[in-house]
Structure formats: C-alpha cells, structure tokens
Write a protein that holds these residues in place. Structure first.
Motif, PDB file in Angstrom:
ATOM      1  N   VAL A  58     -10.811  13.791 -23.493  1.00  0.00           N
ATOM      2  CA  VAL A  58     -10.705  14.459 -24.794  1.00  0.00           C
ATOM      3  C   VAL A  58     -11.694  13.864 -25.793  1.00  0.00           C
ATOM      4  N   THR A  59     -11.827  12.539 -25.788  1.00  0.00           N
ATOM      5  CA  THR A  59     -12.742  11.884 -26.728  1.00  0.00           C
ATOM      6  C   THR A  59     -14.180  12.298 -26.478  1.00  0.00           C
ATOM      7  N   THR A  60     -14.575  12.351 -25.223  1.00  0.00           N
ATOM      8  CA  THR A  60     -15.960  12.746 -24.939  1.00  0.00           C
ATOM      9  C   THR A  60     -16.195  14.219 -25.273  1.00  0.00           C
ATOM     10  N   LEU A  61     -15.178  15.060 -25.096  1.00  0.00           N
ATOM     11  CA  LEU A  61     -15.305  16.460 -25.507  1.00  0.00           C
ATOM     12  C   LEU A  61     -15.500  16.557 -27.016  1.00  0.00           C
ATOM     13  N   CYS A  62     -14.781  15.733 -27.765  1.00  0.00           N
ATOM     14  CA  CYS A  62     -14.936  15.718 -29.227  1.00  0.00           C
ATOM     15  C   CYS A  62     -16.302  15.170 -29.621  1.00  0.00           C
ATOM     16  N   LEU A  63     -16.760  14.149 -28.919  1.00  0.00           N
ATOM     17  CA  LEU A  63     -18.073  13.582 -29.215  1.00  0.00           C
ATOM     18  C   LEU A  63     -19.182  14.607 -29.002  1.00  0.00           C
ATOM     19  N   GLU A  64     -18.999  15.457 -28.008  1.00  0.00           N
ATOM     20  CA  GLU A  64     -20.010  16.474 -27.710  1.00  0.00           C
ATOM     21  C   GLU A  64     -20.196  17.435 -28.887  1.00  0.00           C
ATOM     22  N   LEU A  65     -19.155  17.603 -29.705  1.00  0.00           N
ATOM     23  CA  LEU A  65     -19.258  18.466 -30.877  1.00  0.00           C
ATOM     24  C   LEU A  65     -20.073  17.817 -31.987  1.00  0.00           C
ATOM     25  N   ILE A  66     -20.210  16.487 -31.918  1.00  0.00           N
ATOM     26  CA  ILE A  66     -20.914  15.747 -32.966  1.00  0.00           C
ATOM     27  C   ILE A  66     -22.324  15.352 -32.523  1.00  0.00           C
ATOM     28  N   ILE A  67     -22.414  14.875 -31.299  1.00  0.00           N
ATOM     29  CA  ILE A  67     -23.687  14.410 -30.764  1.00  0.00           C
ATOM     30  C   ILE A  67     -23.780  14.817 -29.301  1.00  0.00           C
ATOM     31  N   SER A  68     -24.932  15.267 -28.867  1.00  0.00           N
ATOM     32  CA  SER A  68     -25.092  15.724 -27.488  1.00  0.00           C
ATOM     33  C   SER A  68     -25.036  14.546 -26.531  1.00  0.00           C
ATOM     34  N   LEU A  69     -24.064  14.584 -25.614  1.00  0.00           N
ATOM     35  CA  LEU A  69     -23.928  13.522 -24.619  1.00  0.00           C
ATOM     36  C   LEU A  69     -24.834  13.828 -23.425  1.00  0.00           C
ATOM     37  N   PRO A  70     -25.237  12.815 -22.675  1.00  0.00           N
ATOM     38  CA  PRO A  70     -26.141  13.029 -21.534  1.00  0.00           C
ATOM     39  C   PRO A  70     -25.550  13.963 -20.485  1.00  0.00           C
ATOM     40  N   ASP A  71     -26.403  14.773 -19.877  1.00  0.00           N
ATOM     41  CA  ASP A  71     -25.965  15.631 -18.773  1.00  0.00           C
ATOM     42  C   ASP A  71     -25.378  14.784 -17.642  1.00  0.00           C
ATOM     43  N   PHE A  72     -25.883  13.562 -17.524  1.00  0.00           N
ATOM     44  CA  PHE A  72     -25.385  12.643 -16.505  1.00  0.00           C
ATOM     45  C   PHE A  72     -23.870  12.509 -16.587  1.00  0.00           C
ATOM     46  N   TRP A  73     -23.327  12.434 -17.805  1.00  0.00           N
ATOM     47  CA  TRP A  73     -21.881  12.293 -17.978  1.00  0.00           C
ATOM     48  C   TRP A  73     -21.148  13.543 -17.509  1.00  0.00           C
ATOM     49  N   TRP A  74     -21.610  14.704 -17.931  1.00  0.00           N
ATOM     50  CA  TRP A  74     -20.911  15.949 -17.615  1.00  0.00           C
ATOM     51  C   TRP A  74     -21.098  16.356 -16.157  1.00  0.00           C
TER      52      TRP A  74
ATOM     53  N   GLY B  46     -31.071   1.699 -27.043  1.00  0.00           N
ATOM     54  CA  GLY B  46     -31.378   3.016 -27.586  1.00  0.00           C
ATOM     55  C   GLY B  46     -30.610   4.152 -26.950  1.00  0.00           C
ATOM     56  N   ALA B  47     -29.686   3.842 -26.048  1.00  0.00           N
ATOM     57  CA  ALA B  47     -28.873   4.887 -25.397  1.00  0.00           C
ATOM     58  C   ALA B  47     -27.588   5.081 -26.207  1.00  0.00           C
ATOM     59  N   TYR B  48     -27.741   5.565 -27.441  1.00  0.00           N
ATOM     60  CA  TYR B  48     -26.618   5.658 -28.372  1.00  0.00           C
ATOM     61  C   TYR B  48     -25.468   6.514 -27.850  1.00  0.00           C
ATOM     62  N   PRO B  49     -25.721   7.705 -27.289  1.00  0.00           N
ATOM     63  CA  PRO B  49     -24.597   8.515 -26.790  1.00  0.00           C
ATOM     64  C   PRO B  49     -23.793   7.808 -25.690  1.00  0.00           C
ATOM     65  N   MET B  50     -24.487   7.125 -24.781  1.00  0.00           N
ATOM     66  CA  MET B  50     -23.767   6.425 -23.722  1.00  0.00           C
ATOM     67  C   MET B  50     -23.018   5.216 -24.271  1.00  0.00           C
ATOM     68  N   ALA B  51     -23.519   4.633 -25.340  1.00  0.00           N
ATOM     69  CA  ALA B  51     -22.801   3.542 -25.996  1.00  0.00           C
ATOM     70  C   ALA B  51     -21.466   4.044 -26.531  1.00  0.00           C
ATOM     71  N   LEU B  52     -21.451   5.259 -27.089  1.00  0.00           N
ATOM     72  CA  LEU B  52     -20.208   5.844 -27.590  1.00  0.00           C
ATOM     73  C   LEU B  52     -19.227   6.109 -26.453  1.00  0.00           C
ATOM     74  N   ILE B  53     -19.739   6.540 -25.308  1.00  0.00           N
ATOM     75  CA  ILE B  53     -18.872   6.787 -24.155  1.00  0.00           C
ATOM     76  C   ILE B  53     -18.246   5.487 -23.674  1.00  0.00           C
ATOM     77  N   ALA B  54     -19.080   4.433 -23.544  1.00  0.00           N
ATOM     78  CA  ALA B  54     -18.560   3.132 -23.110  1.00  0.00           C
ATOM     79  C   ALA B  54     -17.520   2.614 -24.090  1.00  0.00           C
ATOM     80  N   LEU B  55     -17.763   2.828 -25.385  1.00  0.00           N
ATOM     81  CA  LEU B  55     -16.809   2.403 -26.405  1.00  0.00           C
ATOM     82  C   LEU B  55     -15.519   3.212 -26.314  1.00  0.00           C
TER      83      LEU B  55
END
Length: 306
Positions: free
Chosen positions: A29-45, A142-151
């Motif tokens: 759910v958190t990563t789905l919400c993050l996707e609305l704010i910042i584009s997460l890597p295709d690697f994650w999805w 510099g991998a800010y989106p992945m930092a948010l996922i790890a967090l």
C-alpha cells in the motif's frame, strides 16, 4: 492460525502466527501511495513486487498448513530467476557458474531470514536495521525512489514490533519472513546495479543472520544430521534454551549490528578498495563469536546433563 510450542520452537505457549501479512500489506500500500507522488523504478513493479506477492501467498498457506519443501524451493527459485533475468535483465552475469551461485545466494537469504525468525523481535529489528541502512546508501547514491522503498520496508517492520516485542502477541510467520529476505536480496541487486551498494556492503548488512544460519547448517551437515529439517540449534535458540530472555538475546544481536557490523559497513562504503577485506574480516570475527558461543553453550549443556 496458531504456532504451538515444541522441541524445535523457542516459545513456551501457543501463539497466533501469520501477523507478518500486515507487513506485506503495508509495504504494498505504501509503495502504491508513493507512486502517486514520485515515480518508482520499473524494477520494483516488474521484478520485485510480483515475487513478494507470490512468496507471501505461499508463506500464508504454509502458516495455515504445511507446504512441501519442494514447492517452496521451486517458488523461491522462480521469483529469483524472474528478478535477475526474465523480468528484465538488471544484473547481467556472463559467467554461468557465477549466475547460478548468485541465484542460490538469493534463495539462501530468503531461507536465512525465515530461519532467524524464531525469537521475539529478531526478524523485525533486523528489517529495521537493514531497511534504514540501505535507505541511507540509496539516498547518498542518488537513488531517491528506492531509498523511499527501503525506508517503507523498515517502517513496516517497525510498525509490527509492538505486536511481537518484548512480548509476542503474534508471530510474523512465513507470510513475511521469506518475502523480507527476498526484498533485501532484491534491494542489494538494485544497489549493485546502480552503484549505491556493493556486494561486500550487501553481505555485511545481513552478516549477523548469514553467519548464524550458515554455520549452524554446516555444523549440522558435518555431524551427519538431517540439516534440511527444522531444528532449534541456532545460537539465539540455544541461548533461549539456556534461560536467556528473548529481550536479552535481541539486545546482544543488535548490539553486534551497531558496534561491529555498522562500522564495517561504513568503512567498506567509504573505502571500496578495502571492501572485500573488511567484509572478510568482519565475517571471520562473527564466525569466531559463533564458535565461542557454541562451545560455551555446549559446555553448559554437558554440565547440566551431568
């Protein structure tokens, strides 16, 4: 779903299990919400999330009723191959032997995380430690989106801890212990691909789990035991069997993370030319600690028997 005490368990009373489903739900759910704010890597999805969901489904079934080891291993191999190959080539290795070894290493980490989920707060606190540490390195790289996922992964583990520590009102279960191992392996792959993490740093972050589980398995195999069956011979399990509280065991393990592992991680990151040597030295120190602990615990057991 209830986990009952037994000779292979470290708890003394029947306790609900499968609570780690909340961790998986929170991460998704958190990563789905993050996707609305910042584009997460295709690697994650494309590479990671399908594996998480499949492993969680199998783990949920295993928590309800035993699932065959062959099926679980097949699923773990499948999601690993998908992650590093067929989903998208994210970590190309031209050497077939190295590629096979890397696949097996990822599968082993999933099982290690599951093996070490046997004491109150153990897997949860390790998830916080690994998630926050990786988040810092992703941010620095510099991998800010992945930092948010790890967090987000660390936060999900932190949110579960009040239910599991210091008193376990519910256990995590295979529904999240195996997927968490997969997630941290996947984050390591992404970190190595982007340069945010190295292989040595990734090993160091999970070293306390890797050393305890790997050396315990090897020692059982050397003794001719059925190493692939469930047991209660990890150092943390033997400490609890000797009368240590879950709280005390957890403090020791996380103290090692903070006093030994974390400085080694920082040193390996700051001086990459010495990263392999740093990782090797740290693993040797942890192995020595493991050996000393087992010797002392063995001697204590002998005295009690006499």
């Amino acid at each position: 779903m209830i986990s009952h005490p037994g000779e292979r368990q470290s708890h003394e009373r029947a306790t609900p299990t499968g609570g780690g489903l909340g961790i998986i739900f929170s991460i998704v759910v958190t990563t789905l919400c993050l996707e609305l704010i910042i584009s997460l890597p295709d690697f994650w999805w494309q590479n990671v999330l399908p594996g998480i969901l499949l492993l969680a489904m199998v783990g949920w079934l295993d928590d309800k009723q035993s699932v065959s080891s062959l099926l679980r291993l097949s699923i773990q191999l499948a999601v690993t191959v998908w992650l590093i190959g067929f989903g998208r080539v994210v970590f190309p290795l031209t050497d077939t032997v190295l590629l096979a070894a890397f696949i097996l290493a990822m599968v082993w980490l999933m099982n290690v995380y599951n093996f070490m989920d046997g004491s109150n707060g153990m897997a949860g606190f390790q998830g916080v430690f690994a998630g926050v540490t990786m988040a810092v390195f992703f941010q620095a790289g510099g991998a800010y989106p992945m930092a948010l996922i790890a967090l987000a992964v660390a936060a999900a583990c932190l949110g579960f801890l009040p239910l599991n520590f210091p008193v376990a009102r519910v256990f995590m279960g295979d529904v999240s212990s195996v997927p968490l191992g997969f997630i941290f392996a996947a984050l390591a792959v992404y970190g190595m691909q982007t340069g945010s993490l190295s292989f040595s740093v990734s090993i160091l972050i999970m070293s306390i789990f890797l050393v305890d589980a790997t050396l315990t398995l090897l020692s059982r195999a050397i003794r001719g035991e059925r190493w692939y069956t469930a047991h209660a011979q990890h150092v943390y399990q033997r400490l609890i069997a000797q009368g240590w509280s879950h709280h005390r065991v957890l403090v020791v393990y996380q103290a090692i993370n903070l006093v030994l592992v974390l400085p080694a991680v920082v040193l390996a990151k700051k001086y990459p030319q010495y990263a392999m040597a740093t990782a090797g030295f740290t693993l040797i120190l942890l192995a020595i600690c493991w050996h000393i602990a087992n010797r002392r615990l063995g001697m204590t057991a002998d005295v009690q028997v006499k």
